[in-house]
Design a protein around this motif. Structure first.
Motif, PDB file in Angstrom:
ATOM      1  N   PRO A   1      50.095 -25.745 -33.552  1.00 53.24           N
ATOM      2  CA  PRO A   1      50.528 -27.203 -32.988  1.00 53.24           C
ATOM      3  C   PRO A   1      51.807 -27.476 -31.957  1.00 53.24           C
ATOM      4  O   PRO A   1      52.562 -26.903 -32.200  1.00 53.24           O
ATOM      5  CB  PRO A   1      50.355 -28.028 -34.214  1.00 53.24           C
ATOM      6  CG  PRO A   1      50.891 -27.207 -35.159  1.00 53.24           C
ATOM      7  CD  PRO A   1      50.395 -25.885 -34.856  1.00 53.24           C
ATOM      8  N   GLN A   2      51.551 -28.208 -31.056  1.00 53.77           N
ATOM      9  CA  GLN A   2      52.869 -28.590 -30.206  1.00 53.77           C
ATOM     10  C   GLN A   2      53.959 -28.730 -30.985  1.00 53.77           C
ATOM     11  O   GLN A   2      55.082 -28.573 -30.501  1.00 53.77           O
ATOM     12  CB  GLN A   2      52.475 -29.459 -28.969  1.00 53.77           C
ATOM     13  CG  GLN A   2      53.547 -29.672 -28.176  1.00 53.77           C
ATOM     14  CD  GLN A   2      53.728 -28.497 -27.147  1.00 53.77           C
ATOM     15  OE1 GLN A   2      52.847 -27.905 -26.700  1.00 53.77           O
ATOM     16  NE2 GLN A   2      54.875 -28.176 -26.992  1.00 53.77           N
ATOM     17  N   ARG A   3      53.751 -29.616 -31.979  1.00 58.80           N
ATOM     18  CA  ARG A   3      54.990 -30.103 -32.671  1.00 58.80           C
ATOM     19  C   ARG A   3      55.878 -28.883 -33.120  1.00 58.80           C
ATOM     20  O   ARG A   3      56.981 -29.179 -33.309  1.00 58.80           O
ATOM     21  CB  ARG A   3      54.527 -31.077 -34.075  1.00 58.80           C
ATOM     22  CG  ARG A   3      53.894 -30.547 -35.044  1.00 58.80           C
ATOM     23  CD  ARG A   3      53.326 -31.601 -36.043  1.00 58.80           C
ATOM     24  NE  ARG A   3      52.712 -30.873 -37.311  1.00 58.80           N
ATOM     25  CZ  ARG A   3      51.563 -30.808 -37.409  1.00 58.80           C
ATOM     26  NH1 ARG A   3      50.576 -30.851 -36.457  1.00 58.80           N
ATOM     27  NH2 ARG A   3      51.073 -30.112 -38.140  1.00 58.80           N
ATOM     28  N   MET A   4      55.270 -27.639 -33.560  1.00 59.84           N
ATOM     29  CA  MET A   4      56.078 -26.649 -34.089  1.00 59.84           C
ATOM     30  C   MET A   4      56.778 -26.087 -32.853  1.00 59.84           C
ATOM     31  O   MET A   4      57.913 -25.617 -32.877  1.00 59.84           O
ATOM     32  CB  MET A   4      55.058 -25.702 -34.500  1.00 59.84           C
ATOM     33  CG  MET A   4      55.864 -24.515 -35.178  1.00 59.84           C
ATOM     34  SD  MET A   4      54.568 -22.979 -35.722  1.00 59.84           S
ATOM     35  CE  MET A   4      54.855 -22.295 -34.016  1.00 59.84           C
ATOM     36  N   ARG A   5      56.132 -26.012 -31.769  1.00 55.37           N
ATOM     37  CA  ARG A   5      56.945 -25.431 -30.539  1.00 55.37           C
ATOM     38  C   ARG A   5      58.120 -26.349 -30.184  1.00 55.37           C
ATOM     39  O   ARG A   5      59.121 -26.064 -29.774  1.00 55.37           O
ATOM     40  CB  ARG A   5      55.936 -25.274 -29.470  1.00 55.37           C
ATOM     41  CG  ARG A   5      54.856 -24.190 -29.543  1.00 55.37           C
ATOM     42  CD  ARG A   5      54.098 -23.649 -28.417  1.00 55.37           C
ATOM     43  NE  ARG A   5      53.083 -24.736 -27.960  1.00 55.37           N
ATOM     44  CZ  ARG A   5      52.055 -24.849 -28.677  1.00 55.37           C
ATOM     45  NH1 ARG A   5      51.510 -24.019 -29.408  1.00 55.37           N
ATOM     46  NH2 ARG A   5      51.196 -25.916 -28.349  1.00 55.37           N
ATOM     47  N   ASP A   6      57.803 -27.753 -30.476  1.00 54.98           N
ATOM     48  CA  ASP A   6      58.764 -28.844 -29.895  1.00 54.98           C
ATOM     49  C   ASP A   6      60.049 -28.386 -31.205  1.00 54.98           C
ATOM     50  O   ASP A   6      61.194 -28.538 -30.680  1.00 54.98           O
ATOM     51  CB  ASP A   6      58.252 -29.981 -30.057  1.00 54.98           C
ATOM     52  CG  ASP A   6      57.342 -30.482 -28.981  1.00 54.98           C
ATOM     53  OD1 ASP A   6      57.028 -29.425 -27.913  1.00 54.98           O
ATOM     54  OD2 ASP A   6      56.721 -31.414 -28.997  1.00 54.98           O
ATOM     55  N   PHE A   7      59.604 -28.428 -32.199  1.00 55.38           N
ATOM     56  CA  PHE A   7      60.734 -28.083 -33.334  1.00 55.38           C
ATOM     57  C   PHE A   7      61.535 -26.983 -33.048  1.00 55.38           C
ATOM     58  O   PHE A   7      62.770 -27.082 -32.914  1.00 55.38           O
ATOM     59  CB  PHE A   7      60.039 -27.930 -34.559  1.00 55.38           C
ATOM     60  CG  PHE A   7      61.023 -27.689 -35.867  1.00 55.38           C
ATOM     61  CD1 PHE A   7      61.537 -28.870 -36.389  1.00 55.38           C
ATOM     62  CD2 PHE A   7      61.098 -26.462 -36.280  1.00 55.38           C
ATOM     63  CE1 PHE A   7      62.664 -28.544 -37.409  1.00 55.38           C
ATOM     64  CE2 PHE A   7      61.962 -26.268 -37.251  1.00 55.38           C
ATOM     65  CZ  PHE A   7      62.593 -27.376 -38.099  1.00 55.38           C
ATOM     66  N   ASN A   8      60.804 -25.731 -32.646  1.00 55.56           N
ATOM     67  CA  ASN A   8      61.589 -24.678 -32.322  1.00 55.56           C
ATOM     68  C   ASN A   8      62.527 -24.757 -31.149  1.00 55.56           C
ATOM     69  O   ASN A   8      63.608 -24.132 -31.157  1.00 55.56           O
ATOM     70  CB  ASN A   8      60.593 -23.404 -32.272  1.00 55.56           C
ATOM     71  CG  ASN A   8      59.836 -22.910 -33.307  1.00 55.56           C
ATOM     72  OD1 ASN A   8      60.286 -23.255 -34.638  1.00 55.56           O
ATOM     73  ND2 ASN A   8      58.945 -22.280 -33.118  1.00 55.56           N
ATOM     74  N   GLU A   9      62.054 -25.520 -30.204  1.00 57.45           N
ATOM     75  CA  GLU A   9      62.811 -25.673 -29.015  1.00 57.45           C
ATOM     76  C   GLU A   9      64.004 -26.680 -29.400  1.00 57.45           C
ATOM     77  O   GLU A   9      65.126 -26.206 -28.855  1.00 57.45           O
ATOM     78  CB  GLU A   9      62.031 -26.467 -27.950  1.00 57.45           C
ATOM     79  CG  GLU A   9      62.608 -26.561 -26.458  1.00 57.45           C
ATOM     80  CD  GLU A   9      62.968 -25.062 -26.160  1.00 57.45           C
ATOM     81  OE1 GLU A   9      64.049 -24.976 -25.332  1.00 57.45           O
ATOM     82  OE2 GLU A   9      62.281 -24.107 -26.428  1.00 57.45           O
ATOM     83  N   ARG A  10      63.972 -27.599 -30.129  1.00 52.57           N
ATOM     84  CA  ARG A  10      64.892 -28.370 -30.713  1.00 52.57           C
ATOM     85  C   ARG A  10      66.075 -27.736 -31.370  1.00 52.57           C
ATOM     86  O   ARG A  10      67.101 -27.809 -31.103  1.00 52.57           O
ATOM     87  CB  ARG A  10      64.503 -29.569 -31.622  1.00 52.57           C
ATOM     88  CG  ARG A  10      63.913 -30.669 -30.670  1.00 52.57           C
ATOM     89  CD  ARG A  10      63.491 -32.024 -31.799  1.00 52.57           C
ATOM     90  NE  ARG A  10      62.962 -31.530 -32.787  1.00 52.57           N
ATOM     91  CZ  ARG A  10      61.684 -31.676 -33.119  1.00 52.57           C
ATOM     92  NH1 ARG A  10      60.876 -31.878 -32.010  1.00 52.57           N
ATOM     93  NH2 ARG A  10      61.166 -31.559 -34.362  1.00 52.57           N
ATOM     94  N   ARG A  11      65.463 -26.612 -32.062  1.00 47.20           N
ATOM     95  CA  ARG A  11      66.479 -25.893 -32.933  1.00 47.20           C
ATOM     96  C   ARG A  11      67.281 -24.847 -31.914  1.00 47.20           C
ATOM     97  O   ARG A  11      68.405 -24.630 -32.391  1.00 47.20           O
ATOM     98  CB  ARG A  11      65.656 -24.923 -33.639  1.00 47.20           C
ATOM     99  CG  ARG A  11      65.446 -25.805 -35.151  1.00 47.20           C
ATOM    100  CD  ARG A  11      64.480 -24.960 -36.020  1.00 47.20           C
ATOM    101  NE  ARG A  11      65.503 -24.313 -36.761  1.00 47.20           N
ATOM    102  CZ  ARG A  11      65.118 -23.116 -37.405  1.00 47.20           C
ATOM    103  NH1 ARG A  11      63.736 -22.987 -37.815  1.00 47.20           N
ATOM    104  NH2 ARG A  11      65.987 -22.277 -38.338  1.00 47.20           N
ATOM    105  N   LYS A  12      66.557 -24.550 -31.095  1.00 52.61           N
ATOM    106  CA  LYS A  12      67.441 -23.619 -30.047  1.00 52.61           C
ATOM    107  C   LYS A  12      68.311 -24.207 -29.305  1.00 52.61           C
ATOM    108  O   LYS A  12      69.530 -23.844 -29.063  1.00 52.61           O
ATOM    109  CB  LYS A  12      66.202 -22.879 -29.044  1.00 52.61           C
ATOM    110  CG  LYS A  12      65.627 -21.753 -29.535  1.00 52.61           C
ATOM    111  CD  LYS A  12      64.780 -21.110 -28.293  1.00 52.61           C
ATOM    112  CE  LYS A  12      63.337 -20.998 -28.567  1.00 52.61           C
ATOM    113  NZ  LYS A  12      62.623 -20.663 -27.272  1.00 52.61           N
TER     114      LYS A  12
END
Length: 107
Positions: free
Chosen positions: A91-102
């Motif tokens: 899901p996109q929300r996982m990719r968004d979460f990973n980007e926020r963490r980076k």
């Protein structure tokens, strides 16, 4: 040639079975977060079958599981939806979460 049949050092799939700690971790993740969904990840050369749990905000965790059927049983027991990642993707929300963490500053 025999060297094609040798198991490489460092292992590969089948090195470590699912443990009670793995299952406990998954259960605690579901209990402590909202909107969790499960995603079955297929066995690869490097790992056994895994299940990834993704919460409503994209936070995720992954653990080994014995089989896709075991992942489905666990999802049923925890009353969460389960999907095959090969069919639906992440899901996109996982990719968004990973980007926020980076982008989060260390500290």
């Amino acid at each position: 040639m025999a060297w094609f049949r040798r198991k490489r050092a460092g292992g590969g799939a089948g090195d470590r079975p699912t443990t009670r700690e793995d299952v406990s971790h998954l259960e605690e993740f579901v209990r402590s977060r909202r909107g969790v969904e499960a995603f079955i990840e297929p066995r690869t050369v490097m790992t056994e079958t895994t299940v990834m749990l993704i919460a409503y905000d994209g936070e995720w965790t992954r653990r080994r599981i014995e089989s896709p059927e075991a992942a489905r049983r666990l999802a049923h027991k925890l009353a969460i939806p389960i999907y095959d990642v090969r069919l639906v993707g992440y899901p996109q929300r996982m990719r968004d979460f990973n980007e926020r963490r980076k982008r989060r500053p260390d500290g």
